[in-house]
Enzyme design. Structure first.
Site, mmCIF file in Angstrom:
data_model
loop_
_atom_site.group_PDB
_atom_site.id
_atom_site.type_symbol
_atom_site.label_atom_id
_atom_site.label_comp_id
_atom_site.label_asym_id
_atom_site.label_seq_id
_atom_site.Cartn_x
_atom_site.Cartn_y
_atom_site.Cartn_z
ATOM 1 N N ASN A 1 4.931 8.554 2.699
ATOM 2 C CA ASN A 1 4.836 8.146 1.297
ATOM 3 C C ASN A 1 3.992 9.138 0.508
ATOM 4 O O ASN A 1 4.361 9.547 -0.598
ATOM 5 C CB ASN A 1 4.239 6.739 1.216
ATOM 6 C CG ASN A 1 5.160 5.695 1.808
ATOM 7 O OD1 ASN A 1 6.147 5.306 1.211
ATOM 8 N ND2 ASN A 1 4.852 5.266 3.030
ATOM 9 N N LYS B 1 0.839 -1.215 0.000
ATOM 10 C CA LYS B 1 0.000 0.000 0.000
ATOM 11 C C LYS B 1 0.867 1.256 0.000
ATOM 12 O O LYS B 1 0.416 2.326 -0.421
ATOM 13 C CB LYS B 1 -0.972 -0.002 1.190
ATOM 14 C CG LYS B 1 -0.344 -0.211 2.557
ATOM 15 C CD LYS B 1 0.206 1.051 3.182
ATOM 16 C CE LYS B 1 0.905 0.729 4.487
ATOM 17 N NZ LYS B 1 1.605 1.889 5.071
ATOM 18 N N THR C 1 -3.083 5.659 4.615
ATOM 19 C CA THR C 1 -1.794 6.073 4.057
ATOM 20 C C THR C 1 -1.950 6.957 2.831
ATOM 21 O O THR C 1 -1.113 7.824 2.571
ATOM 22 C CB THR C 1 -0.946 4.834 3.711
ATOM 23 O OG1 THR C 1 -0.962 3.928 4.806
ATOM 24 C CG2 THR C 1 0.485 5.215 3.427
#
Length: 333
Positions: A252, A187, A244
């Site tokens: 990220n 992910k 995320t």
């Protein structure tokens, strides 16, 4: 229980505080004496500003802290997991439960992190992966959080539940270690892509497409490697993907935003100031997909941007103009 947490980054520190709140005897290990000294002097981790470190939390840079522990949490960056496991193996008591909380795939071997740990410590120690949608910044502030504890050893997975669970931190158990670890690692690649999309000024439609189709290809690879389809619809799959791809806590996503705005990849990774796991995962995921014969167009696109300098805008065009497909791969079969 006596527990050592190896790795004093934000995540290791937050988990050490959860364990301390639950009444355990907790030691937080830092890679260098200098790092440990900063924590001891400030009683605060710079990565968790505003979260005090109680005097009861022991701080050290000595790996001897694992001796006599019933559980050891490995919370180093993914590239350091194997080396840390190798270093502590001779010091562990037989039967010590090892809890891997890092998210990634080992670069040189394409192994999951629990597999890398197992190679270093042997068969005498139960190994558990703890993962899910969990920003350290929020766990440190006691924001309600739910994760999953995965192990082939049911008693070890349930022990981890007992160690961590409280009114602000809930843990589910699973036996699908492969699915949980791959969901957690891959992910990060999609989160980088979501950030690039944001940086280029695209909207919610684009991000939703990247997340949804990204999850599809993560699950496709995960099942090919032995994971279960339903795991990717759970906490370590869609749950971790959502948090995320949408939060500014995500290194990220933030790195992706910089790249989308035109910052060269190497510079963007450096500006984040901490490990951007998705950068490394893009290469290992691509290698795994090629080995397994699994199609992962978004991951391939991410690799081309991150490692070959391809223009993200052209990559979006390439993805949008791929040969038409059915959404459900077994439609009208």
């Amino acid at each position: 229980m006596k527990i050592s947490v190896l790795g004093s980054g934000g995540w290791g520190t937050a988990l050490a505080l959860v364990l301390l709140d639950n009444g355990h005897d907790v030691t937080l290990w830092s890679y260098t004496q200098e790092e440990s000294a900063v924590l001891a002097a400030q009683r605060e981790n710079p990565l968790l500003k505003g979260v005090p470190l109680p005097q009861e939390l022991k701080l050290t840079a000595d790996l001897g802290c694992v001796q006599g522990c019933g559980a050891v949490v490995l919370a180093t960056p993914s590239f350091a997991v194997r080396g840390t496991a190798r270093a502590v193996a001779p010091r562990l008591e037989p039967g010590t439960v090892l809890i891997s909380v890092s998210k990634g795939i080992e670069k040189d071997t394409s192994l999951t992190l629990t597999e890398a740990i197992a190679q270093e410590v042997g068969d005498s120690f139960p190994i558990v992966a703890l993962s899910g949608p969990s920003h350290a910044e929020e766990v440190g502030r006691h924001v309600p959080t739910v994760v999953v504890s995965a192990s082939k050893d049911r008693s070890a997975a349930e022990l981890v539940q007992d160690l961590f669970m409280n009114e602000r931190f809930r843990v589910y158990a699973s036996d699908d270690v492969v699915g949980v670890e791959l969901g957690a690692a891959l992910k990060n690649v999609i989160a980088l892509c979501a950030g690039i999309s944001d940086g280029m000024g695209f909207g919610d439609n684009t991000k939703a497409a990247l997340m949804t189709r990204g999850l599809t290809e993560i699950a496709r690879l995960g099942v090919a490697l032995g994971g279960r389809q339903e795991t990717f619809a759970g906490l370590s799959g869609v749950g971790d993907l959502i948090v995320t791809c949408t939060s500014m806590h995500s290194r990220n996503r933030r790195c992706g935003i910089l790249i989308g705005k035109g910052t060269p990849t190497d510079q963007a990774v450096k500006e984040i100031g901490a490990v951007v796991e998705g950068y490394y995962a893009a290469a290992t995921a691509r290698a795994l997909a090629q080995k397994a014969g699994v199609e992962m167009p978004i991951t391939e696109a991410a690799y081309q941007v991150l490692y070959n300098g391809k223009d993200p805008r052209q990559v979006i065009v390439d993805l949008m103009t791929r040969k038409r497909r059915h959404e459900l791969e077994d439609s009208w079969v």
